[in-house]
Enzyme design. Structure first.
Site, PDB file in Angstrom:
ATOM      1  N   THR A 125       9.073   5.043   9.135  1.00  0.00           N
ATOM      2  CA  THR A 125       7.487   5.322   9.240  1.00  0.00           C
ATOM      3  C   THR A 125       7.380   7.130   9.566  1.00  0.00           C
ATOM      4  O   THR A 125       8.104   7.509  10.554  1.00  0.00           O
ATOM      5  CB  THR A 125       6.752   4.664  10.126  1.00  0.00           C
ATOM      6  OG1 THR A 125       6.959   3.233   9.690  1.00  0.00           O
ATOM      7  CG2 THR A 125       5.330   4.858  10.252  1.00  0.00           C
ATOM      8  N   SER A 131       2.274   2.732   5.282  1.00  0.00           N
ATOM      9  CA  SER A 131       2.151   1.544   4.262  1.00  0.00           C
ATOM     10  C   SER A 131       2.757   2.091   3.006  1.00  0.00           C
ATOM     11  O   SER A 131       3.425   1.414   2.253  1.00  0.00           O
ATOM     12  CB  SER A 131       0.918   1.028   4.112  1.00  0.00           C
ATOM     13  OG  SER A 131       0.548   0.163   4.981  1.00  0.00           O
ATOM     14  N   THR A 157      11.752   1.654  16.384  1.00  0.00           N
ATOM     15  CA  THR A 157      12.066   0.597  17.477  1.00  0.00           C
ATOM     16  C   THR A 157      13.586   0.507  17.752  1.00  0.00           C
ATOM     17  O   THR A 157      14.321   0.517  17.071  1.00  0.00           O
ATOM     18  CB  THR A 157      11.685  -0.945  16.738  1.00  0.00           C
ATOM     19  OG1 THR A 157      10.179  -0.970  16.466  1.00  0.00           O
ATOM     20  CG2 THR A 157      12.164  -2.117  17.644  1.00  0.00           C
ATOM     21  N   ARG A 265      -4.346 -30.692  33.735  1.00  0.00           N
ATOM     22  CA  ARG A 265      -5.764 -29.880  34.175  1.00  0.00           C
ATOM     23  C   ARG A 265      -6.844 -30.935  34.228  1.00  0.00           C
ATOM     24  O   ARG A 265      -7.120 -31.609  33.204  1.00  0.00           O
ATOM     25  CB  ARG A 265      -5.843 -28.879  33.309  1.00  0.00           C
ATOM     26  CG  ARG A 265      -7.343 -28.037  33.736  1.00  0.00           C
ATOM     27  CD  ARG A 265      -7.141 -27.192  35.277  1.00  0.00           C
ATOM     28  NE  ARG A 265      -8.210 -26.409  35.435  1.00  0.00           N
ATOM     29  CZ  ARG A 265      -8.389 -25.994  36.573  1.00  0.00           C
ATOM     30  NH1 ARG A 265      -7.392 -26.143  37.781  1.00  0.00           N
ATOM     31  NH2 ARG A 265      -9.453 -25.203  36.899  1.00  0.00           N
ATOM     32  N   GLY A 340      -8.555 -19.225  32.274  1.00  0.00           N
ATOM     33  CA  GLY A 340      -8.352 -17.820  32.895  1.00  0.00           C
ATOM     34  C   GLY A 340      -6.997 -17.840  33.243  1.00  0.00           C
ATOM     35  O   GLY A 340      -6.371 -16.670  33.238  1.00  0.00           O
ATOM     36  N   GLU A 363       6.914  -4.028   9.287  1.00  0.00           N
ATOM     37  CA  GLU A 363       7.737  -4.656   8.155  1.00  0.00           C
ATOM     38  C   GLU A 363       6.594  -4.780   7.089  1.00  0.00           C
ATOM     39  O   GLU A 363       6.698  -5.872   6.397  1.00  0.00           O
ATOM     40  CB  GLU A 363       8.424  -5.827   8.617  1.00  0.00           C
ATOM     41  CG  GLU A 363       9.333  -5.863   9.670  1.00  0.00           C
ATOM     42  CD  GLU A 363      10.220  -4.341   9.597  1.00  0.00           C
ATOM     43  OE1 GLU A 363      10.386  -3.945   8.571  1.00  0.00           O
ATOM     44  OE2 GLU A 363      10.871  -4.174  10.634  1.00  0.00           O
TER      45      GLU A 363
HETATM   46  C1  LIG Z   1       5.521  -1.623  17.649  1.00  0.00           C
HETATM   47  C2  LIG Z   1       5.699  -0.820  16.291  1.00  0.00           C
HETATM   48  C3  LIG Z   1       7.044  -0.754  15.967  1.00  0.00           C
HETATM   49  C4  LIG Z   1       7.537  -0.342  14.614  1.00  0.00           C
HETATM   50  N1  LIG Z   1       8.908  -0.183  14.483  1.00  0.00           N
HETATM   51  C5  LIG Z   1       9.116   0.436  13.313  1.00  0.00           C
HETATM   52  C6  LIG Z   1      10.584   0.845  13.007  1.00  0.00           C
HETATM   53  O1  LIG Z   1      11.515   0.547  13.686  1.00  0.00           O
HETATM   54  N2  LIG Z   1      10.741   1.611  12.028  1.00  0.00           N
HETATM   55  C7  LIG Z   1       9.612   2.301  11.099  1.00  0.00           C
HETATM   56  O2  LIG Z   1      10.007   2.664   9.927  1.00  0.00           O
HETATM   57  N3  LIG Z   1       8.592   1.790  11.457  1.00  0.00           N
HETATM   58  C8  LIG Z   1       8.081   0.909  12.369  1.00  0.00           C
HETATM   59  N4  LIG Z   1       6.714   0.603  12.709  1.00  0.00           N
HETATM   60  C9  LIG Z   1       5.732   1.293  11.716  1.00  0.00           C
HETATM   61  C10 LIG Z   1       4.898   0.002  10.880  1.00  0.00           C
HETATM   62  O3  LIG Z   1       6.176  -0.499   9.935  1.00  0.00           O
HETATM   63  C11 LIG Z   1       3.825   0.690  10.457  1.00  0.00           C
HETATM   64  O4  LIG Z   1       2.985   0.900  11.483  1.00  0.00           O
HETATM   65  C12 LIG Z   1       3.264  -0.223   9.128  1.00  0.00           C
HETATM   66  O5  LIG Z   1       3.972  -0.254   8.111  1.00  0.00           O
HETATM   67  C13 LIG Z   1       1.860   0.339   8.977  1.00  0.00           C
HETATM   68  O6  LIG Z   1       1.728   1.578   8.741  1.00  0.00           O
HETATM   69  P1  LIG Z   1       0.645   2.430   9.367  1.00  0.00           P
HETATM   70  O7  LIG Z   1       0.723   2.023  10.778  1.00  0.00           O
HETATM   71  O8  LIG Z   1       0.984   3.797   9.235  1.00  0.00           O
HETATM   72  O9  LIG Z   1      -0.670   1.909   8.719  1.00  0.00           O
HETATM   73  P2  LIG Z   1      -1.412   2.540   7.482  1.00  0.00           P
HETATM   74  O10 LIG Z   1      -0.258   2.439   6.294  1.00  0.00           O
HETATM   75  O11 LIG Z   1      -2.068   3.920   7.663  1.00  0.00           O
HETATM   76  O12 LIG Z   1      -2.330   1.329   7.304  1.00  0.00           O
HETATM   77  C14 LIG Z   1      -3.720   1.535   8.063  1.00  0.00           C
HETATM   78  C15 LIG Z   1      -4.600   0.206   7.469  1.00  0.00           C
HETATM   79  O13 LIG Z   1      -4.698   0.521   6.205  1.00  0.00           O
HETATM   80  C16 LIG Z   1      -4.422  -0.579   5.406  1.00  0.00           C
HETATM   81  N5  LIG Z   1      -3.753  -0.354   4.043  1.00  0.00           N
HETATM   82  C17 LIG Z   1      -2.839   0.402   3.817  1.00  0.00           C
HETATM   83  N6  LIG Z   1      -2.638   0.634   2.438  1.00  0.00           N
HETATM   84  C18 LIG Z   1      -3.473  -0.387   1.849  1.00  0.00           C
HETATM   85  C19 LIG Z   1      -3.617  -1.018   0.704  1.00  0.00           C
HETATM   86  N7  LIG Z   1      -2.831  -0.433  -0.379  1.00  0.00           N
HETATM   87  N8  LIG Z   1      -4.373  -1.918   0.422  1.00  0.00           N
HETATM   88  C20 LIG Z   1      -5.085  -2.415   1.524  1.00  0.00           C
HETATM   89  N9  LIG Z   1      -4.780  -2.207   2.526  1.00  0.00           N
HETATM   90  C21 LIG Z   1      -4.174  -0.883   2.915  1.00  0.00           C
HETATM   91  C22 LIG Z   1      -3.288  -1.357   6.258  1.00  0.00           C
HETATM   92  O14 LIG Z   1      -2.950  -2.796   5.814  1.00  0.00           O
HETATM   93  C23 LIG Z   1      -3.737  -1.136   7.764  1.00  0.00           C
HETATM   94  O15 LIG Z   1      -4.669  -2.120   7.965  1.00  0.00           O
HETATM   95  C24 LIG Z   1       6.495   0.113  13.859  1.00  0.00           C
HETATM   96  C25 LIG Z   1       5.060  -0.148  14.402  1.00  0.00           C
HETATM   97  C26 LIG Z   1       4.710  -0.740  15.288  1.00  0.00           C
HETATM   98  C27 LIG Z   1       3.367  -0.884  15.897  1.00  0.00           C
END
Ligand SMILES: Cc1cc2nc3c(=O)[nH]c(=O)nc-3n(C[C@H](O)[C@H](O)[C@H](O)COP(=O)(O)OP(=O)(O)OC[C@H]3O[C@@H](n4cnc5c(N)ncnc54)[C@H](O)[C@@H]3O)c2cc1C
Length: 389
Positions: A125, A131, A157, A265, A340, A363
């Site tokens: 990411t 995504s 992570t 409870r 609560g 993921e």
């Molecule tokens: C705590 C945490 C740990 C993580 N660890 C890792 C890691 O170790 N390595 C790593 O590489 N990544 C990691 N990630 C990243 C994670 O995989 C991404 O946050 C996730 O893939 C979504 O990408 P984004 O946050 O950029 O959201 P975006 O892709 O910008 O999406 C934003 C919104 O738009 C929606 N959306 C996007 N495209 C579409 C579509 N085609 N159709 C419908 N809806 C869509 C999404 O579902 C979401 O609701 C981590 C994230 C978090 C929060």
């Protein structure tokens, strides 16, 4: 069809349960309040993982792992998933694509990672690529037989604790050449930019990394140029199943906690479980868990029986989608039953409520899982999900 667990499977599940209760649960509140665990505690827990043969359950014995079947891994991950604050991550699963490395890469990365001497993180990411990983800007430019890696990765992570990263980059900036690189954190040009805080309290951090012309040799490339997506896809299957099993465990612990509390409870002169509003919530929770468990176990079992790789990918999405959304619904009800007390950070249900939210995001978000499933239905027909193959 025989759905009973074998004696070995029962023993494995019991052993994982005992491990979670003895080694992970006792650190939950300390971690919640302090935000981290001391290095000595982490070292002691790492040793406990090895002593109990839970290191690298997802890799073969010859590579230093435990060689568990996917079904065996599922049983273990369900029990570990009962621990809050991501303490299940204490039990490491080196990234699946490492098994496709050269023998030198296996010696340098996979085997020490399985044995607990090294630890890696997966970095895909970026600020502009979530995504849609085709938007990745991190590039590995080829010059004079070397690669020079530049870019930024977010949400890595365990990136604070790991000593190397598996970085998804585009060779020469070409989106048709997605490629994985093994990058030691100590290399010049690698730095942590920021360590943001997230909704959950997690045993490790999720830092942002910057790579500035990091010099890598050919031996740092994992797989072929352009093979990055294919290898990452394998990682996603495993990670999605693990998330689903963890979610199952989380939902079961929350439901158990709420069920016990509903008997103890007393309000208006009787245990709250005697109010139909409460008992109906417990009934819905039990049925939700039962359905999710049937799905997760079924797909894990199918993978061990060698179903088609494409079907595995298709079904891993269904399993992750269903189990993560189920856990959200079940834990929300459990919290409501606790009133609560369910809102107190010292209560495991409150922590699970926050912990589980990310399972609908990382993921592959729930929307991306639905998009994969819808695409598979178009390609293979509904029976990919409704049939029994
Ligand atoms: C705590 C945490 C740990 C993580 N660890 C890792 C890691 O170790 N390595 C790593 O590489 N990544 C990691 N990630 C990243 C994670 O995989 C991404 O946050 C996730 O893939 C979504 O990408 P984004 O946050 O950029 O959201 P975006 O892709 O910008 O999406 C934003 C919104 O738009 C929606 N959306 C996007 N495209 C579409 C579509 N085609 N159709 C419908 N809806 C869509 C999404 O579902 C979401 O609701 C981590 C994230 C978090 C929060």
């Amino acid at each position: 069809m025989d759905l009973t667990l074998s004696p070995d499977e029962e023993t494995l599940k019991e052993k994982a349960k005992a491990f979670a209760e003895r080694f992970l649960f006792p650190h939950e509140e300390e971690l919640e309040m302090a935000g981290h665990l001391p290095a000595e505690t982490l070292a002691r827990l790492r040793q406990a993982v090895v002593d109990h043969d839970f290191n690298a359950i997802n890799h073969s014995r010859e590579d230093g792992g435990q060689g568990l079947s996917i079904f065996g891994q599922t049983l273990v991950n369900e029990e570990l998933g009962k621990a809050t604050n991501g303490l299940w991550a204490i039990v490491w699963h080196p990234a699946y694509p490492l098994r496709f490395g050269t023998s030198a890469q296996k010696r340098e990365y996979l085997i020490p990672s399985c044995e607990g001497r090294r630890r890696g993180s997966f970095a895909i990411t970026e600020p502009g690529a979530g995504s849609d990983p085709r938007l990745v800007q991190t590039r590995a430019d080829r010059r004079g037989g070397k690669y020079y890696l530049s870019g930024e990765k977010w949400f890595v992570t365990t990136g604070d604790y790991s000593d190397y990263l598996i970085v998804h980059a585009h060779v020469d900036g070409d989106a048709d050449k997605p490629t994985l690189f093994l990058v030691d954190k100590a290399l010049p040009g690698v730095r942590i930019k920021r360590v943001p805080k997230f909704m959950h309290t997690y045993v490790f951090e999720h830092p942002e990394f910057v790579f500035d012309e990091v010099e890598l040799d050919e031996g740092s490339r994992l797989g072929e140029v352009g093979q990055g997506f294919e290898l990452t896809k394998d990682w996603f299957v495993e990670a999605r199943l693990q998330i689903a099993a963890n979610c199952l465990g989380a939902a079961i612990r929350a439901a158990d906690t709420a069920n016990r509390y509903a008997s103890e409870r007393v309000q208006f002169g009787r245990p709250i479980r005697d109010f139909q509003a409460i008992e109906f919530m417990l009934a819905d929770m039990a049925v939700e868990i039962m359905a999710a468990k049937s799905l997760v176990y079924r797909v894990a079992w199918e993978i061990d029986r060698g179903i088609d790789r494409k079907l595995i990918h298709a079904r891993a999405s269904a399993v992750k989608l269903h189990a993560s959304e189920m856990a959200g619904r079940v834990i929300d009800k459990a919290l409501q039953i606790l009133g609560g007390r369910g809102y107190m950070r010292e209560n495991p249900v409150e922590r699970l409520y926050r912990d589980i939210r990310v399972d609908r995001i990382w993921e592959g978000t729930s929307e991306i899982q639905r998009a994969i499933i819808a695409g598979q239905i178009k390609k293979r027909g509904l029976t990919a999900y409704t049939g029994w193959v």
